[in-house]
Scaffold this motif. Structure first.
Motif, PDB file in Angstrom:
ATOM      1  N   THR A   1      42.059  36.153  38.557  1.00  0.00           N
ATOM      2  CA  THR A   1      41.176  37.057  39.056  1.00  0.00           C
ATOM      3  C   THR A   1      39.615  36.476  38.643  1.00  0.00           C
ATOM      4  O   THR A   1      39.711  35.798  37.963  1.00  0.00           O
ATOM      5  N   TRP A   2      38.940  36.707  39.715  1.00  0.00           N
ATOM      6  CA  TRP A   2      37.406  36.300  39.777  1.00  0.00           C
ATOM      7  C   TRP A   2      36.799  37.169  38.654  1.00  0.00           C
ATOM      8  O   TRP A   2      37.036  38.385  38.616  1.00  0.00           O
ATOM      9  N   GLN A   3      36.014  36.227  38.103  1.00  0.00           N
ATOM     10  CA  GLN A   3      34.986  37.356  37.039  1.00  0.00           C
ATOM     11  C   GLN A   3      33.642  37.131  37.428  1.00  0.00           C
ATOM     12  O   GLN A   3      33.045  36.143  37.705  1.00  0.00           O
TER      13      GLN A   3
ATOM     14  N   GLU B   1      32.779  42.164  36.171  1.00  0.00           N
ATOM     15  CA  GLU B   1      33.674  42.781  36.967  1.00  0.00           C
ATOM     16  C   GLU B   1      34.822  41.907  37.189  1.00  0.00           C
ATOM     17  O   GLU B   1      34.557  40.833  37.659  1.00  0.00           O
ATOM     18  N   THR B   2      36.106  42.174  37.576  1.00  0.00           N
ATOM     19  CA  THR B   2      37.120  41.376  37.688  1.00  0.00           C
ATOM     20  C   THR B   2      37.443  41.927  39.234  1.00  0.00           C
ATOM     21  O   THR B   2      37.369  43.100  39.645  1.00  0.00           O
ATOM     22  N   TYR B   3      37.880  41.019  39.804  1.00  0.00           N
ATOM     23  CA  TYR B   3      38.020  41.127  41.230  1.00  0.00           C
ATOM     24  C   TYR B   3      39.310  40.469  41.562  1.00  0.00           C
ATOM     25  O   TYR B   3      39.539  39.170  41.503  1.00  0.00           O
TER      26      TYR B   3
ATOM     27  N   GLU C   1      41.919  38.738  44.214  1.00  0.00           N
ATOM     28  CA  GLU C   1      41.729  38.419  45.237  1.00  0.00           C
ATOM     29  C   GLU C   1      43.394  38.527  46.123  1.00  0.00           C
ATOM     30  O   GLU C   1      43.984  38.006  45.175  1.00  0.00           O
TER      31      GLU C   1
END
Length: 141
Positions: free
Chosen positions: A48-50, A37-39, A41
């Protein structure tokens, strides 16, 4: 004489819920995939956070020529399909002399598909059966 692992055949013994279903010539599909899931911030435009999500286990397919062990599959399917209940089992990779190479504990096995042999007198190919199972996970044992 050296032990050449590439010059030997490997067999796979399958047992499910205490039922030994015999040896198979091929075992394919062992694997897992982690959904990512990508997030994004806020205020961080560099990346993007993985984040790891659910694990999906692929179905495992076994094939072999028809043998006396084919009847074991029939009995196991008859018992299982009356009341489908996931059962744990084990896959063991064996050398031709039946010594163990490695084994995996398989959790929550349910049959997905069994394909019986096709008998064709005009063909010289061996009659082959295929068993496909779904499961909830693998662990080396």
């Amino acid at each position: 004489m050296t032990d050449n692992i590439f010059a030997t055949s490997v067999f796979f013994r399958l047992a499910i819920g205490g039922n030994d279903l015999g040896a198979f010539h091929t075992c394919s599909g062992m694997g897992a995939e982690v959904e990512m899931e990508t997030y994004a911030e806020g205020g961080n435009n560099g990346f993007t956070w993985q984040l790891p999500g659910r694990v999906t286990w692929s179905n495992i397919t076994f094939t072999r020529p028809v043998t006396a062990d084919t009847a074991k599959i029939g009995r196991w399917l008859d018992q299982t399909l009356r009341r489908v209940e996931p059962k744990d089992g084990e896959i063991v990779a064996l050398r031709p002399d039946l010594s163990r190479i490695i084994s995996w504990q398989v959790l929550g096995i349910v049959p997905v598909r069994w394909q019986g042999p096709s008998f064709d007198p005009s063909s010289s190919q061996a009659a082959v059966e295929t068993l496909e199972i779904a499961h909830e996970g693998l662990r080396p044992s």
